[in-house]
Design a protein around this motif. Structure first.
Motif, mmCIF file in Angstrom:
data_model
loop_
_atom_site.group_PDB
_atom_site.id
_atom_site.type_symbol
_atom_site.label_atom_id
_atom_site.label_comp_id
_atom_site.label_asym_id
_atom_site.label_seq_id
_atom_site.Cartn_x
_atom_site.Cartn_y
_atom_site.Cartn_z
ATOM 1 N N PHE A 131 -17.102 4.790 5.082
ATOM 2 C CA PHE A 131 -15.753 4.519 4.607
ATOM 3 C C PHE A 131 -14.834 4.508 5.828
ATOM 4 C CE2 PHE A 131 -18.025 6.239 0.994
ATOM 5 C CZ PHE A 131 -17.680 5.349 -0.016
ATOM 6 N N PHE A 132 -14.314 3.339 6.136
ATOM 7 C CA PHE A 132 -13.553 3.065 7.351
ATOM 8 C C PHE A 132 -12.090 2.892 6.958
ATOM 9 C CE2 PHE A 132 -12.764 -0.850 10.301
ATOM 10 C CZ PHE A 132 -11.852 -0.133 11.054
ATOM 11 N N ALA A 133 -11.249 3.868 7.304
ATOM 12 C CA ALA A 133 -9.827 3.820 6.969
ATOM 13 C C ALA A 133 -9.032 3.439 8.208
ATOM 14 C CB ALA A 133 -9.364 5.166 6.434
ATOM 15 N N ASP A 134 -8.126 2.479 8.047
ATOM 16 C CA ASP A 134 -7.385 1.949 9.195
ATOM 17 C C ASP A 134 -5.911 1.798 8.818
ATOM 18 O OD1 ASP A 134 -7.177 1.080 11.771
ATOM 19 O OD2 ASP A 134 -7.955 -0.927 11.409
ATOM 20 N N ALA A 135 -5.017 2.122 9.741
ATOM 21 C CA ALA A 135 -3.575 2.040 9.495
ATOM 22 C C ALA A 135 -3.008 0.776 10.121
ATOM 23 C CB ALA A 135 -2.870 3.265 10.073
ATOM 24 N N TRP A 136 -2.240 0.042 9.315
ATOM 25 C CA TRP A 136 -1.535 -1.130 9.826
ATOM 26 C C TRP A 136 -0.250 -0.730 10.561
ATOM 27 C CZ3 TRP A 136 -5.609 -1.913 7.074
ATOM 28 C CH2 TRP A 136 -6.176 -3.174 6.942
ATOM 29 N N SER A 137 0.353 0.379 10.117
ATOM 30 C CA SER A 137 1.603 0.835 10.719
ATOM 31 C C SER A 137 1.786 2.311 10.455
ATOM 32 C CB SER A 137 2.794 0.058 10.140
ATOM 33 O OG SER A 137 4.028 0.592 10.591
ATOM 34 N N ALA A 138 2.524 2.970 11.339
ATOM 35 C CA ALA A 138 3.022 4.313 11.063
ATOM 36 C C ALA A 138 4.206 4.196 10.108
ATOM 37 C CB ALA A 138 3.455 4.984 12.364
ATOM 38 N N PRO A 139 4.600 5.282 9.443
ATOM 39 C CA PRO A 139 5.821 5.242 8.642
ATOM 40 C C PRO A 139 7.007 4.744 9.470
ATOM 41 C CG PRO A 139 4.612 7.264 8.195
ATOM 42 C CD PRO A 139 3.917 6.595 9.343
ATOM 43 N N ALA A 140 7.931 4.059 8.810
ATOM 44 C CA ALA A 140 9.020 3.363 9.508
ATOM 45 C C ALA A 140 9.808 4.273 10.428
ATOM 46 C CB ALA A 140 9.943 2.718 8.482
ATOM 47 N N PHE A 141 10.079 5.513 9.997
ATOM 48 C CA PHE A 141 10.935 6.397 10.783
ATOM 49 C C PHE A 141 10.265 6.890 12.069
ATOM 50 C CE2 PHE A 141 8.925 8.782 7.311
ATOM 51 C CZ PHE A 141 8.206 9.742 8.013
ATOM 52 N N MET A 194 0.860 -1.173 0.000
ATOM 53 C CA MET A 194 0.000 0.000 0.000
ATOM 54 C C MET A 194 0.902 1.230 0.000
ATOM 55 S SD MET A 194 -3.162 -0.875 2.583
ATOM 56 C CE MET A 194 -2.157 -1.049 4.054
ATOM 57 N N PRO A 195 0.731 2.147 -0.945
ATOM 58 C CA PRO A 195 1.600 3.316 -0.988
ATOM 59 C C PRO A 195 1.403 4.212 0.224
ATOM 60 C CG PRO A 195 -0.230 3.550 -2.506
ATOM 61 C CD PRO A 195 -0.288 2.146 -1.988
ATOM 62 N N THR A 196 2.477 4.787 0.705
ATOM 63 C CA THR A 196 2.387 5.681 1.835
ATOM 64 C C THR A 196 2.393 7.121 1.359
ATOM 65 O OG1 THR A 196 3.448 6.382 3.896
ATOM 66 C CG2 THR A 196 4.899 5.636 2.123
ATOM 67 N N ILE A 197 1.729 7.999 2.095
ATOM 68 C CA ILE A 197 1.672 9.410 1.707
ATOM 69 C C ILE A 197 2.845 10.197 2.295
ATOM 70 C CG2 ILE A 197 -0.821 9.353 1.448
ATOM 71 C CD1 ILE A 197 -1.000 10.849 4.161
ATOM 72 N N LEU A 198 3.674 9.545 3.126
ATOM 73 C CA LEU A 198 4.844 10.207 3.704
ATOM 74 C C LEU A 198 6.036 9.253 3.603
ATOM 75 C CD1 LEU A 198 5.765 12.805 5.067
ATOM 76 C CD2 LEU A 198 5.192 11.776 7.279
ATOM 77 N N THR A 228 6.455 16.518 3.962
ATOM 78 C CA THR A 228 6.127 16.643 2.543
ATOM 79 C C THR A 228 5.304 15.425 2.135
ATOM 80 O OG1 THR A 228 8.177 17.854 2.111
ATOM 81 C CG2 THR A 228 7.046 16.885 0.213
ATOM 82 N N TYR A 229 3.985 15.604 2.076
ATOM 83 C CA TYR A 229 3.098 14.500 1.748
ATOM 84 C C TYR A 229 3.029 14.297 0.236
ATOM 85 C CZ TYR A 229 1.466 14.886 6.589
ATOM 86 O OH TYR A 229 1.398 14.934 7.954
ATOM 87 N N VAL A 230 2.793 13.059 -0.159
ATOM 88 C CA VAL A 230 2.693 12.687 -1.565
ATOM 89 C C VAL A 230 1.348 11.996 -1.780
ATOM 90 C CG1 VAL A 230 3.689 11.307 -3.421
ATOM 91 C CG2 VAL A 230 5.195 12.405 -1.750
ATOM 92 N N TRP A 231 0.641 12.407 -2.823
ATOM 93 C CA TRP A 231 -0.673 11.815 -3.107
ATOM 94 C C TRP A 231 -0.801 11.523 -4.589
ATOM 95 C CZ3 TRP A 231 -4.128 9.096 -0.907
ATOM 96 C CH2 TRP A 231 -5.430 8.994 -1.389
ATOM 97 N N ASP A 232 -1.095 10.265 -4.909
ATOM 98 C CA ASP A 232 -1.195 9.887 -6.318
ATOM 99 C C ASP A 232 -2.631 9.783 -6.810
ATOM 100 O OD1 ASP A 232 -2.054 7.563 -5.109
ATOM 101 O OD2 ASP A 232 -0.450 6.292 -5.875
#
Length: 461
Positions: free
Chosen positions: A141-151, A100-104, A116-120
């Motif tokens: 529409f239920f949006a859920d995160a599996w993980s925060a960005p690695a950093f 899944m692409p990340t926005i950060l 700097t967010y990225v949106w495709d």
């Protein structure tokens, strides 16, 4: 005269004692449409980890077949009419359909630096799917995160668990809000937002650990951030891997006034066991992910495998009754290979196959619409699992799962309206929500003939 009176008293006492010793006659089975139990928010599915891209044709599914699968999942007339779409928020895992692409994608230079967010505009196909779902009338529409960005994490990876570093809490809250804002730009309102998926389990793919207290601490940051954002989005928590494990998270939220204020809906999975207890809360509760384990694609209704259609039908009944859930969200709508999903897409090719798991869920979701309420059912046959519902349009739905190996009949007193000509549908090994002349109403008595090992759906208008 006194002796006669005493004898009469003895006789009366004997008769009274005898009557008291006899067991009371069992109450006649009844369905009380005048009463209300929990409201129903809907039934749903997910196409996260680029499965939406697969449905869009990444492996060769053409436009005509795409529409057929969309109809199966989302149409109230032709298919299941599923009303909740669960979206996956960012992960850079490299597996083919677990990406899944990340926005950060990069560290902005610390938790206080400007990101700097990225949106495709695509989000692994989920934007396209959400827009299609909206056309079919989906509103949740239920949006859920599996993980925060690695950093942002203690293990510097989106995979293999790890925890959110405390200094990154605000940045992670901002990241989640920005994701919802990107969807708002696309014309989709994220109604329900989650910050964790299975915080009690470490997966080799995208995952992140939270203890109940850590979840509470983060909610104290995320709640005010969402409220200040202008988004009409409510928070859910905490999608624990086990319904039983979710209890600890629910109790922690309930015990903290600020976290309690932040959360609208309690969410839990049921991989570690069935939903045998209600969550300790007055909030709405969703069974927000489950699919049965298995090693092969299976299309059967009742083969004892544990991932057949009857298994899913029984799980829905249990979740709505003993779990007292307000929604049931199946894991995968459609995927590849030996999937436990509802539908199998060709890999590659322009075709698909439909499982009886799909028909089990569709028998509920097509007829029990968002805003319905579950109503009380009284019966004594242990082989029958029965739920009943009243929709906002006045229609009433009865779901009867006969787990016995023989045909049986059942009669119920209907309280709160009746219908001379009920519609009935049967789902079993050879039938899939197939109309059947197996139910009738005389006065306030509903009588139904129930096929063995079958789900019978009765609709009263």
């Amino acid at each position: 005269m006194k002796r006669l009176t005493a004898l009469t008293a003895v006789i009366l006492l004997a008769l009274t004692t005898s009557a008291a010793a006899e067991p009371a006659a069992p109450a006649r089975p009844a369905i009380d449409f005048r009463s209300e139990l929990q409201p129903i928010d809907g039934f749903g599915f997910s196409m996260a980890f680029q499965r939406a891209d697969l449905l869009h044709g990444a492996r060769g599914l053409g436009p005509a077949k795409q529409r057929e699968v969309l109809d199966l999942l989302l149409s109230k007339e032709k298919g299941a009419g599923l009303s909740i779409l669960r979206l996956g928020i960012g992960s850079s895992t490299d597996r083919v359909y677990d990406h899944m692409p990340t926005i950060l994608p990069t560290d902005p230079g610390g938790p206080d630096a400007t990101p700097t967010y990225v949106w495709d505009g695509w989000d692994g196909g989920q934007v396209w799917l959400a827009k299609e779902a909206k056309k079919y009338g989906v509103e949740r529409f239920f949006a859920d995160a599996w993980s925060a960005p690695a950093f942002m994490k203690t293990n510097n990876s989106e995979n293999d668990g790890g925890e959110l570093r405390p200094e990154w809490r605000q940045a992670y809250a901002d990241y989640l809000v920005q994701y919802a804002k990107f969807y708002r730009r696309e014309g989709i309102r994220i109604t329900d937002l989650g910050f964790t998926n299975e915080p009690d389990w470490t997966a080799t793919y995208a995952s992140m650990r939270f203890t109940p207290q850590q979840a509470v601490d983060f909610l104290k940051v995320l709640g005010p951030t969402v409220r200040a954002s202008g988004l009409k989005t409510q928070l859910v928590c905490c999608d624990a891997a086990g319904w039983d494990r979710q209890v600890a998270y629910t109790e922690a939220i309930e015990a903290d006034p600020e976290a309690d204020k932040a959360v609208r809906t309690v969410t839990g999975h049921r991989y570690s066991g069935p939903t045998t207890v209600p969550q300790p809360t007055d909030k709405h509760v969703w069974m927000s992910e489950w699919s049965p384990d298995g090693t092969t694609w299976n299309e059967n209704w009742d083969d004892g495998s544990g991932y057949d259609g009857l298994t899913v039908a029984a799980d829905i009944q249990t979740t709505l009754t003993t779990g007292n859930a307000n929604a049931y969200v199946y894991w995968t709508g459609a995927s590849l290979g030996a999937t436990r999903g509802l539908i199998q897409l060709a890999n590659p090719g322009d075709s698909y196959r439909v499982s009886k798991r799909y028909w089990a869920l569709a028998a509920f979701s097509r007829f029990i619409r968002p805003g319905a309420v579950r109503v009380p059912v009284t019966h004594a046959d242990p082989a029958l699992r029965i739920t009943a519902f009243r929709n906002t349009d006045g229609s009433r739905v009865i779901e009867i799962l006969n787990t016995a190996t023989t045909e049986t009949s059942a009669a119920f007193t209907l309280r709160g309206g009746h219908d001379r000509h009920p519609d009935a549908y049967v789902t079993d090994e050879t039938r899939s929500i197939t109309p059947a002349d197996v139910a009738s109403v005389h006065g306030t008595t509903l009588t139904a003939t129930l096929a063995p090992r079958a789900l019978t759906t009765i609709v009263l208008d």
